[in-house]
Design an enzyme around this catalytic site. Sequence first.
Site, PDB file in Angstrom:
ATOM      1  CB  CYS A 175      49.184  36.552  48.187  1.00  0.00           C
ATOM      2  SG  CYS A 175      48.136  35.187  47.687  1.00  0.00           S
TER       3      CYS A 175
ATOM      4  NE  ARG B 108      51.342  41.852  46.062  1.00  0.00           N
ATOM      5  CZ  ARG B 108      51.952  41.893  44.900  1.00  0.00           C
ATOM      6  NH1 ARG B 108      52.157  43.048  44.318  1.00  0.00           N
ATOM      7  NH2 ARG B 108      52.352  40.802  44.299  1.00  0.00           N
TER       8      ARG B 108
ATOM      9  CG  ASN C  72      52.538  36.829  45.592  1.00  0.00           C
ATOM     10  OD1 ASN C  72      51.543  36.384  45.023  1.00  0.00           O
ATOM     11  ND2 ASN C  72      53.186  37.890  45.142  1.00  0.00           N
ATOM     12  N   GLY C  73      52.140  33.370  44.935  1.00  0.00           N
ATOM     13  CA  GLY C  73      52.435  32.693  43.679  1.00  0.00           C
ATOM     14  C   GLY C  73      51.661  31.395  43.585  1.00  0.00           C
TER      15      GLY C  73
ATOM     16  CE  LYS D 274      45.635  49.396  40.544  1.00  0.00           C
ATOM     17  NZ  LYS D 274      44.579  50.151  39.894  1.00  0.00           N
TER      18      LYS D 274
ATOM     19  CG  HIS E 106      24.648  43.006  13.191  1.00  0.00           C
ATOM     20  ND1 HIS E 106      24.265  42.518  11.960  1.00  0.00           N
ATOM     21  CD2 HIS E 106      25.169  44.235  12.949  1.00  0.00           C
ATOM     22  CE1 HIS E 106      24.569  43.399  11.020  1.00  0.00           C
ATOM     23  NE2 HIS E 106      25.112  44.449  11.602  1.00  0.00           N
TER      24      HIS E 106
ATOM     25  CE  LYS F 237      37.740  51.440  35.658  1.00  0.00           C
ATOM     26  NZ  LYS F 237      38.592  50.942  34.704  1.00  0.00           N
TER      27      LYS F 237
ATOM     28  CD1 TRP G 251      41.521  38.108  45.726  1.00  0.00           C
ATOM     29  CD2 TRP G 251      42.751  37.482  43.981  1.00  0.00           C
ATOM     30  NE1 TRP G 251      40.723  38.201  44.620  1.00  0.00           N
ATOM     31  CE2 TRP G 251      41.454  37.820  43.537  1.00  0.00           C
ATOM     32  CE3 TRP G 251      43.680  37.058  43.047  1.00  0.00           C
ATOM     33  CZ2 TRP G 251      41.071  37.749  42.213  1.00  0.00           C
ATOM     34  CZ3 TRP G 251      43.307  36.984  41.728  1.00  0.00           C
ATOM     35  CH2 TRP G 251      42.009  37.338  41.308  1.00  0.00           C
TER      36      TRP G 251
ATOM     37  CD  GLU H 158      37.087  47.603  37.279  1.00  0.00           C
ATOM     38  OE1 GLU H 158      37.767  46.588  37.495  1.00  0.00           O
ATOM     39  OE2 GLU H 158      37.537  48.587  36.677  1.00  0.00           O
TER      40      GLU H 158
ATOM     41  CD  GLU I 168      38.628  51.334  31.118  1.00  0.00           C
ATOM     42  OE1 GLU I 168      38.781  50.176  30.674  1.00  0.00           O
ATOM     43  OE2 GLU I 168      39.063  51.694  32.226  1.00  0.00           O
TER      44      GLU I 168
END
Lengths: 596, 404
Positions: A2, A27, A97-98, A591, A492, A473, A71, A476, A469
């Site tokens: 947050c 955040r 925040n936490g 983020k 396989h 990308k 968040w 997301e 990667e």
Amino acid sequence: MCGIVGYTGPREAIEILLDALKRLEYRGYDSAGLAVLENDIQIAKDRGEISQLEKSVPKLRGTVGIGHTRWATCGKPSKENAHPFLDCSGNFALVHNGIIENHRELRRELEAEGHLFTSETDTEVLVHLIEKYYDGNIEKAVRESLKRVKGTYAIAVIEKGSREIIAARKENPLVVGLGVGENFVASDVTALLNYTNKVIYVMDGEYAVISPIGVRLYDSSGNVISRTPSLVTWTIEDAQRGGFEHYMLKEIFEQPASIHNSLLGTLDGIEEGELLQNVNFDSVKIIGCGSSYHAAMVGKYIIESLAHIPVTLELSSEYRYSHGTRESPLVILISQSGETADTLAAAREARKRGCRTLAITNVVGSTITREVDEVFYTKAGPEIGVAATKSYITQLIALYLVGMRIGYVQRTLSHELLRSMKDQLRIMPRQVNAVLDNKEIVEEASDLLVNARNVFFIGRNINYPTMLEGALKLKEISYIHAEGYAAGELKHGPLALLDENTPVVASCIRDHTYEKMMSNISEVAARDSPVLAIGYEGDRDLMAIVDRFIGIPKVNPLFSPVPLTVVLQLLAYYTARKRGCPIDKPRNLAKSVTVE
Amino acid sequence: MQSEEDTGLKAVILAAGEGMRLRPFTYSRPKPMLPIGNRPILEYIVDALVSNDIKDIIMVVGYKKEKIMSYFQDGARFDARISYAFQEKQIGTAHALIAAKHFLDDNFVVLAGDNLIDSRIVSDLLHNGRIPSILVTESDIPSKYGVVQLEGNKITSIVEKPEVMVGNIISTGVYLFNHEILNAIEIEMCAGALGITNAIQKMLGKQDIYAVKTDGKWIDVVYPWDIIKVNAMALSSEGQTISGVVEDNVMIKGPVVIGAGTRIRSGTYINGPVLIGEGCEIGPHVSIFPTTSIGNNVRIDPYTYVSNSVIMNNVCIGSHSHLSHTVIDEGVMIASSLSCVCGQAFAKIDDDFFKLDNIGAMIGEDTIIGSHVAIAPGTIVGAGCRISDGVRLSGNLENKCVVV
């Protein structure tokens, strides 16, 4: 994760709080709220982004206030669960925040004493604890309350009838901003840069008492601490969009400059030894999460090929719970923000196991830099888009430099070879530039993916992690299900999933795996999957067997992940844009992930 | 947050064009981003505006616009507020100006993004104060510009690129306009006049337009070799600023700037005016003579001679090379012993021939050159070429040529 902010001074607090919160939206942004003190503490909250709160907030007057962007971790995103929280009397308001780990038992205890809770959050226990311990001295009440909680926090509290903000931190970032006749507090410097560049970083276990005329800093037992303010050298414009449609695109286009900045002064240091002065280890372990983990995977190929020493990889969240072994590697920890909770925990674990540690991070003064022996700063500049772009690329640059340094000391890289490697890095901004100049080709090629439900990314060798990667990308920001595979692994299992509706993105550069890659691509094409291949420009053999082709400059294969990744970033960006996705703020993602 | 000394006047910089005559140096950058003294031309214009307290700047961008936007961003680094308007097809300056229309109210300044100017240019225009007015100057080659004819301070005619000599006073493309003229330009545009000069020519009968003369610095970079000349004019003629590491036994004479993180190795001789950027590795035993700009992250190996040249960012130059009156664009890699001696040459751009007295080579970005290559004076090597060992080059080479 947050973001919190606070203001005390002569101006109307509400505008400053809203502006500062907007800069902390990276955040988290599922709900937001603020508290402003005039005679009473007045609260406004809403679900959704800050702009939503801005629309719904009544005109609250008052020159002291705190704010929060959330968040959700404990309690679903809703107006009720948005911060700030008031105690029963309405005398205190608090943002946090936490995570409070022991909130259930504390809540039972407080409820038994008659405290009324209004939300499902862990945070609310804090404000009731303060109410419980308050005997006329707010500082003491905060100190006593924090002694009771287990977990992590950065908090800001205001009290009715006082112009002071009390802010405290444990393992979550907190910074105090110094103005003239006004002072600020926030999770991050970005929120304050519009008002001041003079800041004091609050450290773990400390708390600050912030009034319009001054700031006092104390340790957890209430002893005064003195600390000189730091000057922030980057400015808010570094964090603005400047003509680009999205931060992500802006940041993709900043990559030549970011690489360039990361190289300044560091190339020179490879022989001189500013980085890794002593090479007294015979193996390396690289640890990270998400994109940083992919960078770590590329790093394995880089370091093994340049320095010929074994490299192992761990996800931060796994390493910290793994068994220690008898090895004693150099542990490299990669975190863009330097605040990633799992990576911080891994750093502590590595130190506990007696390993030498090196952090690769983008944020000067971030928590991880205090947890490790050595730091390499990537100079990507602030990254706002949730999808890592320039931070990832500069992490790769850092790993090339580390590999070159170890190789040089181990004498696996001759002076001559080192020089040609350095030249490769010098022209790296140009290789990225060449990819950016062909953005229209990538934009057009993204047609192949726009309507897909599943996409596979395949590659070999050093570009196997690059394709992972690329898949990350895509998923997301475009919300298309994407998976990366080592091309040799296709038969396989995953080959069973391919059909004409499942496009495959393949990297195929002319290294020692080229022939194998070509036959993998043929296998895929034989299942009718549309293939988009990325190879060296002008590769006619490859063009002949695929549906779409994107060329990258003919670099040394060891350095090909850099231009290749930029292609994959653009591919994800254009696909998401054609699908109308909120590129800079994908759903459910924040983020930097400061929860575990 | 307007500062107190702010004039409130806005400026529009037309920066959408490509600059085809400057190829290969505009292969991946728009002409306004061409570095002169290690800074893009456009930055000189922004500085000239800001020093006259014009801080609201609208840049009309098009060709390779991302290069401009990533560099200038929102302008705060330059103490300006920069917004961007987009001209996707570069069909004329009037059309470009109209792209910025919705940013404009009242009076505003218009400038071309590819002319290097000093602050005097802007102050001369502002102090005159008549609206609409055009800043004019004298030119040796008026046939390349809009030539104006005057009666007192009023303009009687303006002819774009006249084929017969009608005078040597030209429009600099720097204007002071008010909002009404935008409507007039729009009407002329509908009639097919897509350049600002065409539109003005058509308006002349209907309203007075004033000329403002200036002695300020207004330099147009038209052809590749102009880069060398203009760079020499832009480098400061006094003072030394030495950052980075300079090893023992390096001789530095005259005005020299060396950027942070650069290492100058022993035995190197630098005679200013010379500008060296950040993160370079120069030497040992390199000689650099006036007037030379070297960009960032450049490596120059032992026994190389550089004189009156422009070397841009991320270039690697091998040992025993000789570069004189030469421009090397970003990312060029030279193995060793390249010879670009200057001399007399004939060059051809489009259908024009030029006789040049002192010219070396013009080398486009990302070109890779082997060892012992000799490039004849006046040669233009395109972007992304690959030149094998021991080759002799002359004439004009297309982009992405392979020479064996």
